[in-house]
Design a protein around this motif. Structure first.
Motif, PDB file in Angstrom:
ATOM      1  N   ASP A   1      40.174  39.366  43.095  1.00 40.35           N
ATOM      2  CA  ASP A   1      40.712  39.113  44.427  1.00 40.35           C
ATOM      3  C   ASP A   1      42.227  38.981  44.401  1.00 40.35           C
ATOM      4  O   ASP A   1      42.907  39.305  45.382  1.00 40.35           O
ATOM      5  CB  ASP A   1      40.107  37.832  45.016  1.00 40.35           C
ATOM      6  CG  ASP A   1      38.637  37.989  45.377  1.00 40.35           C
ATOM      7  OD1 ASP A   1      38.176  39.147  45.487  1.00 40.35           O
ATOM      8  OD2 ASP A   1      37.960  36.961  45.552  1.00 40.35           O
ATOM      9  N   GLU A   2      42.762  38.480  43.293  1.00 42.36           N
ATOM     10  CA  GLU A   2      44.206  38.252  43.223  1.00 42.36           C
ATOM     11  C   GLU A   2      44.995  39.559  43.265  1.00 42.36           C
ATOM     12  O   GLU A   2      46.148  39.589  43.697  1.00 42.36           O
ATOM     13  CB  GLU A   2      44.570  37.461  41.960  1.00 42.36           C
ATOM     14  CG  GLU A   2      44.389  38.194  40.646  1.00 42.36           C
ATOM     15  CD  GLU A   2      42.949  38.199  40.137  1.00 42.36           C
ATOM     16  OE1 GLU A   2      42.731  38.728  39.038  1.00 42.36           O
ATOM     17  OE2 GLU A   2      42.059  37.679  40.838  1.00 42.36           O
ATOM     18  N   ILE A   3      44.368  40.652  42.822  1.00 45.74           N
ATOM     19  CA  ILE A   3      45.009  41.969  42.911  1.00 45.74           C
ATOM     20  C   ILE A   3      44.956  42.460  44.356  1.00 45.74           C
ATOM     21  O   ILE A   3      45.952  42.944  44.908  1.00 45.74           O
ATOM     22  CB  ILE A   3      44.322  42.982  41.982  1.00 45.74           C
ATOM     23  CG1 ILE A   3      44.399  42.512  40.518  1.00 45.74           C
ATOM     24  CG2 ILE A   3      44.949  44.365  42.134  1.00 45.74           C
ATOM     25  CD1 ILE A   3      45.789  42.420  39.955  1.00 45.74           C
ATOM     26  N   LEU A   4      43.794  42.314  44.987  1.00 45.61           N
ATOM     27  CA  LEU A   4      43.626  42.806  46.352  1.00 45.61           C
ATOM     28  C   LEU A   4      44.454  42.013  47.355  1.00 45.61           C
ATOM     29  O   LEU A   4      44.859  42.543  48.389  1.00 45.61           O
ATOM     30  CB  LEU A   4      42.144  42.759  46.737  1.00 45.61           C
ATOM     31  CG  LEU A   4      41.218  43.637  45.885  1.00 45.61           C
ATOM     32  CD1 LEU A   4      39.773  43.453  46.324  1.00 45.61           C
ATOM     33  CD2 LEU A   4      41.619  45.097  45.975  1.00 45.61           C
ATOM     34  N   SER A   5      44.692  40.741  47.060  1.00 43.96           N
ATOM     35  CA  SER A   5      45.478  39.912  47.979  1.00 43.96           C
ATOM     36  C   SER A   5      46.982  40.070  47.750  1.00 43.96           C
ATOM     37  O   SER A   5      47.780  39.649  48.587  1.00 43.96           O
ATOM     38  CB  SER A   5      45.106  38.433  47.812  1.00 43.96           C
ATOM     39  OG  SER A   5      45.579  37.940  46.560  1.00 43.96           O
TER      40      SER A   5
END
Length: 268
Positions: free
Chosen positions: A16-20
């Motif tokens: 999620d940290e990449i997508l956010s």
């Protein structure tokens, strides 16, 4: 002419940290670099969230296709790390503690104790939690981690690694050089390109199509530029086996001139 077929290589980035946007992915460009050094190339990449069902469905589809896959992220032991569980779910197998992984994790805990960082007693709750990182889908093999010994895992031609580049990149190299050494430089490919001015892309498209019919193993490409740093132009090129690519390049140059394109930028 028959073209040798090598397995396609794909990359799955989980987090999620990449997508956010909280973190920027670095694995994509690094894997391209490592593959290129070995005469291989990347055929595709996916970026997906930490949700277990999303990971499981992505992996179920991926396990059902041929090729080589590198998966980065989500193999830790905190609640947001769901990749190990999702891989087992996708394969329809149980998670089991890999004995070699357990040994390596215990070694890591002992190393930490010698540095005055915690205890090597594996009965302690925190070390029992660390052992969760050695729970892999049944039938998996370990992938050595030169940075801190806590391994990744390999199953069904998929290599699972942590999201940290300092760990993942050596694991990528080890996998390419150990499991896939016989695929290095099996096909010699070259890429040639040149800039074309005063030519609409639509006018050269028929020649690109004809090129790929005449030389089936060669791929043509056309990258137009609106002239942000100069004059509008097209970066035209070919990639493939050296002899065929050279022939296709000569054909493409001649077609550009035939339909009115110019190879020299206009004078200001």
């Amino acid at each position: 002419m028959q073209i040798a077929v090598t397995p396609k290589v794909r990359l799955i980035i989980i987090g999620d940290e990449i997508l956010s946007g909280r973190r920027q992915d670095k694995h994509f460009s690094k894997l391209i670099e490592l593959l290129s050094q070995r005469g291989m190339q990347l055929s595709g990449a996916e970026f997906i969230s930490d949700e277990r069902d999303v990971i499981a469905s992505t992996l179920a589809r991926s396990f059902a296709t041929p090729g080589i896959v590198f998966c980065c992220g989500g193999i830790g032991a905190t609640p947001d790390d769901q990749t190990r569980q999702a891989a087992a779910q996708a394969l329809g197998v149980e998670l089991v503690l890999h004995p070699e992984a357990a040994h390596l994790i215990a070694e890591r805990c002992a190393d930490n104790e010698r540095r005055g960082q915690g205890s090597g007693d594996m009965s302690l709750p925190e070390n029992q939690q660390r052992l969760q990182m050695g729970m892999f889908p049944e039938g998996a093999e370990i992938v050595p981690n030169a940075y801190n010994k806590i391994p990744g895992f390999f199953v069904h031609n998929h290599t699972f690694m942590p999201g940290f580049p300092v760990m993942a990149w050596p694991m990528m190299e080890w996998t390419l050089d150990t499991r896939y050494r016989d695929l290095h430089h099996t096909i010699t490919r070259v890429e040639h390109s040149f800039l074309v001015f005063k030519l609409p892309e639509s006018r050269i498209t028929p020649a690109l199509e004809e090129l790929e019919r005449k030389w089936p193993g060669v791929k043509a490409f056309s990258l137009p530029s609106m002239g942000e740093t100069g004059f509008p132009h097209i970066d035209l090129g070919v990639k493939g086996e050296p002899q065929a690519a050279a022939e296709a390049l000569a054909y493409l140059r001649s077609e550009v001139l035939r339909v009115g394109g110019e190879l020299i930028p206009p004078q200001k």
